[in-house]
Design a protein around this motif. Structure first.
Motif, PDB file in Angstrom:
ATOM      1  N   GLY A 136      53.861  34.110  22.670  1.00 37.82           N
ATOM      2  CA  GLY A 136      54.167  35.304  23.445  1.00 37.82           C
ATOM      3  C   GLY A 136      52.924  35.890  24.111  1.00 37.82           C
ATOM      4  N   PHE A 137      51.870  36.064  23.330  1.00 31.47           N
ATOM      5  CA  PHE A 137      50.635  36.607  23.890  1.00 31.47           C
ATOM      6  C   PHE A 137      50.000  35.639  24.895  1.00 31.47           C
ATOM      7  CE2 PHE A 137      50.308  38.953  19.647  1.00 31.47           C
ATOM      8  CZ  PHE A 137      50.883  40.100  20.169  1.00 31.47           C
ATOM      9  N   LEU A 138      50.007  34.351  24.518  1.00 32.79           N
ATOM     10  CA  LEU A 138      49.389  33.359  25.395  1.00 32.79           C
ATOM     11  C   LEU A 138      50.123  33.274  26.728  1.00 32.79           C
ATOM     12  CD1 LEU A 138      47.264  31.121  25.744  1.00 32.79           C
ATOM     13  CD2 LEU A 138      48.905  29.523  24.710  1.00 32.79           C
ATOM     14  N   ALA A 139      51.450  33.257  26.673  1.00 34.23           N
ATOM     15  CA  ALA A 139      52.219  33.143  27.910  1.00 34.23           C
ATOM     16  C   ALA A 139      52.045  34.376  28.785  1.00 34.23           C
ATOM     17  CB  ALA A 139      53.709  32.943  27.576  1.00 34.23           C
ATOM     18  N   PHE A 140      52.118  35.554  28.205  1.00 34.44           N
ATOM     19  CA  PHE A 140      52.034  36.786  28.986  1.00 34.44           C
ATOM     20  C   PHE A 140      50.641  36.966  29.599  1.00 34.44           C
ATOM     21  CE2 PHE A 140      51.861  41.626  28.976  1.00 34.44           C
ATOM     22  CZ  PHE A 140      52.514  41.728  30.194  1.00 34.44           C
ATOM     23  N   LEU A 141      49.624  36.883  28.760  1.00 32.62           N
ATOM     24  CA  LEU A 141      48.268  37.096  29.251  1.00 32.62           C
ATOM     25  C   LEU A 141      47.809  35.929  30.145  1.00 32.62           C
ATOM     26  CD1 LEU A 141      46.640  38.578  26.026  1.00 32.62           C
ATOM     27  CD2 LEU A 141      47.462  39.802  28.039  1.00 32.62           C
ATOM     28  N   GLY A 142      48.216  34.729  29.778  1.00 36.12           N
ATOM     29  CA  GLY A 142      47.844  33.568  30.600  1.00 36.12           C
ATOM     30  C   GLY A 142      48.454  33.614  31.980  1.00 36.12           C
ATOM     31  N   LEU A 143      49.747  33.962  32.046  1.00 36.79           N
ATOM     32  CA  LEU A 143      50.411  34.074  33.343  1.00 36.79           C
ATOM     33  C   LEU A 143      49.825  35.235  34.163  1.00 36.79           C
ATOM     34  CD1 LEU A 143      54.134  33.472  32.317  1.00 36.79           C
ATOM     35  CD2 LEU A 143      52.722  31.989  33.739  1.00 36.79           C
ATOM     36  N   ALA A 144      49.495  36.340  33.496  1.00 35.98           N
ATOM     37  CA  ALA A 144      48.890  37.474  34.199  1.00 35.98           C
ATOM     38  C   ALA A 144      47.558  37.068  34.825  1.00 35.98           C
ATOM     39  CB  ALA A 144      48.708  38.646  33.252  1.00 35.98           C
ATOM     40  N   THR A 145      46.785  36.269  34.118  1.00 39.46           N
ATOM     41  CA  THR A 145      45.492  35.828  34.641  1.00 39.46           C
ATOM     42  C   THR A 145      45.664  34.791  35.738  1.00 39.46           C
ATOM     43  OG1 THR A 145      44.489  36.198  32.468  1.00 39.46           O
ATOM     44  CG2 THR A 145      43.278  34.800  33.990  1.00 39.46           C
ATOM     45  N   ALA A 146      46.525  33.816  35.504  1.00 36.27           N
ATOM     46  CA  ALA A 146      46.686  32.714  36.440  1.00 36.27           C
ATOM     47  C   ALA A 146      47.366  33.164  37.737  1.00 36.27           C
ATOM     48  CB  ALA A 146      47.516  31.594  35.795  1.00 36.27           C
ATOM     49  N   SER A 147      48.188  34.175  37.690  1.00 37.90           N
ATOM     50  CA  SER A 147      48.927  34.619  38.871  1.00 37.90           C
ATOM     51  C   SER A 147      48.100  35.476  39.803  1.00 37.90           C
ATOM     52  CB  SER A 147      50.170  35.410  38.449  1.00 37.90           C
ATOM     53  OG  SER A 147      49.789  36.613  37.787  1.00 37.90           O
ATOM     54  N   GLY A 148      46.920  35.870  39.374  1.00 38.59           N
ATOM     55  CA  GLY A 148      46.103  36.748  40.193  1.00 38.59           C
ATOM     56  C   GLY A 148      46.569  38.184  40.164  1.00 38.59           C
ATOM     57  N   LEU A 149      47.421  38.511  39.162  1.00 36.32           N
ATOM     58  CA  LEU A 149      47.911  39.867  39.027  1.00 36.32           C
ATOM     59  C   LEU A 149      46.770  40.847  38.798  1.00 36.32           C
ATOM     60  CD1 LEU A 149      50.313  41.874  38.649  1.00 36.32           C
ATOM     61  CD2 LEU A 149      50.301  41.249  36.223  1.00 36.32           C
ATOM     62  N   VAL A 150      45.765  40.393  38.027  1.00 34.18           N
ATOM     63  CA  VAL A 150      44.601  41.234  37.735  1.00 34.18           C
ATOM     64  C   VAL A 150      43.454  40.804  38.651  1.00 34.18           C
ATOM     65  CG1 VAL A 150      42.993  41.987  35.961  1.00 34.18           C
ATOM     66  CG2 VAL A 150      45.362  41.418  35.358  1.00 34.18           C
ATOM     67  N   GLY A 151      43.040  41.720  39.502  1.00 36.22           N
ATOM     68  CA  GLY A 151      42.000  41.372  40.459  1.00 36.22           C
ATOM     69  C   GLY A 151      40.606  41.471  39.887  1.00 36.22           C
TER      70      GLY A 151
END
Length: 469
Positions: A454-469
């Motif tokens: 759960g943590f890996l998927a959420f934080l990983g997708l947030a990082t990989a998607s460019g959501l956090v600049g």
């Protein structure tokens, strides 16, 4: 008349009023009995307790504080027969048995059917067992020693030796005359077992058939040849499954050579079903036996090891979070939403795990249908995942005014629920293949999987998607 007697008369007039609407002893009744014991009024204590059913007397001792059970037992000693001890909680019974001498325990055990006597003696220390057995009559001692030679929780421990068996060449009249002419025969039975000359069961005859059939008819003609035979070394859980599957009232127990050695009745199976169901539920939570009469140290030892195991799995999840510390710092909303992903995934995994362990316990899930069960849980997980992802994604996107964040948490939730469904079914299946009890350790591995993914998927997708600049 003493105050205690007055209070007892005011509260308790007859046997019916001693129980509440849920068939539990009323608190005021328990208090009245203990007040009589404390006042040294044993006659009043006996008067109050005497109308109770043996099971209710056993409940009275379980409801009594541990330090007051010995005085209560001394006050109502004449009412503590074998039937009461047979109904008593294991821990409470052991405490009271320890206060009795070997002759008293032997007398109590001799009053009972073999299965109930074994239940009292099997948990005693080896030396205490030997003393009790030496104090028993030879026939009773031989039967209990034979039962104790079988594995714990097996049909041999569960069965009772007291049964009715007749040869197949007898007539119905012969059987009825035999039952009426021997007072020493057991009085609690529902069917007569028919045996061949080698004492192997060849059929059964229900009492109703026996009473409705003319005396001249042979037992071999009236008996039912199809029967369910229980091997003496079969595990009690498997025995209970057979009783449920074939709707049995009683069943013959046979030894390795096929000879009739005992029988098991449905009243014993009711207790086994209750014990096994409760045991699996408690093992899933890591709560040990979960008995409120269990000593504090025993409960502590049973629970703390699983809490330590959960601590290490939580450390793994924390390590994953630490790898994304920079991402979380740049977008605090991620920290707010992380527990949702892990929590819902954990619940999904627990649901699947409970269904899987129960299916294993009831023989619904076997090697022949494991693949089908896995496919089914994947389909359920996909449907659940899509529904929850749609709800959480829409809600987060609207609340935070950030559609991309909504999409990220929706994808993470979908991933985690799917993984939770797989883990919930695969972990117990794999543990069973490894000869480990899936009810004991599955929850730790499932929780670790859902938290970490759960943590890996959420934080990983947030990082990989460019959501956090």
């Amino acid at each position: 008349m003493s105050d205690t007697e007055l209070r007892g008369d005011d509260r308790i007039e007859d046997g019916e009023r001693q129980l509440d609407e849920d068939d539990r002893l009323k608190p005021e009744f328990v208090d009245a009995v203990l007040e009589a014991v404390d006042a040294g009024d044993t006659d009043e204590a006996k008067r109050l307790v005497e109308p109770l059913h043996p099971a209710d007397i056993a409940d009275l001792f379980e409801l009594t504080p541990e330090d007051r059970r010995a005085p209560l037992a001394a006050a109502v000693a004449g009412l503590l027969d074998g039937d009461v001890f047979a109904e008593m909680n294991d821990y409470v019974r052991e405490q009271l048995i320890d206060a009795l001498d070997a002759r008293q325990v032997a007398d109590i055990a001799s009053e009972l059917d073999t299965d109930d006597a074994v239940a009292i003696i099997e948990d005693m220390d080896a030396e205490d067992q030997r003393e009790v057995l030496r104090a028993m009559e030879p026939d009773d001692r031989a039967a209990i020693e034979e039962a104790l030679s079988y594995p714990e929780e097996s049909a041999g421990r569960l069965m009772q030796r007291e049964l009715i068996a007749v040869p197949e060449h007898w007539t119905v009249g012969d059987t009825i005359d035999y039952l009426r002419g021997h007072e020493e025969l057991t009085t609690d039975f529902w069917e007569v077992f028919v045996v061949d000359p080698a004492h192997r069961p060849v059929g059964t005859c229900a009492l109703s058939w026996l009473l409705r059939t003319p005396r001249a008819v042979s037992m071999s003609d009236v008996m039912q040849r199809e029967q369910t035979l229980i091997p003496v070394d079969m595990d009690q859980e498997e025995v209970s499954l057979r009783f449920q599957k074939y709707a049995l009232i009683s069943a013959a127990v046979i030894d390795g050579s096929g000879r009739l050695v005992g029988m098991i009745t449905v009243d014993d199976i009711v207790h086994i079903i209750q014990e096994e169901a409760g045991e699996d539920a408690l093992l899933l939570s890591g709560a040990g036996e979960g008995d409120i009469n269990e000593p504090v140290l025993d409960s502590y030892k049973a629970r703390v090891r699983w809490l330590i195991a959960n601590l290490f799995t939580a450390l793994l999840a924390s390590f994953i979070i630490s790898r994304f510390e920079g991402t979380i710092q740049r977008m605090v909303a991620l920290a707010t939403l992380m527990p949702i992903v892990a929590g819902v995934g954990g619940n999904a995994g627990t649901q699947t795990l409970a269904v899987t362990v129960r299916a294993m316990a009831t023989n619904q899930l076997t090697q022949s249908n494991t693949a089908r069960a896995i496919r089914r849980e994947i389909h359920v997980a996909l449907l659940n995942g899509m529904t929850i992802a749609l709800v959480i994604g829409t809600g987060v996107g609207f609340i935070f005014a950030n559609p991309m964040l909504g999409g990220v948490i929706a994808a993470a939730m979908m991933t985690n629920i799917l993984v939770a469904g797989l883990a919930g079914v695969l972990v117990p299946v794999v543990l069973e293949r490894l000869k480990a009890d899936p009810a004991v350790s599955s929850s730790v591995f499932v929780t670790m999987t859902t938290d970490s993914i759960g943590f890996l998927a959420f934080l990983g997708l947030a990082t990989a998607s460019g959501l956090v600049g």
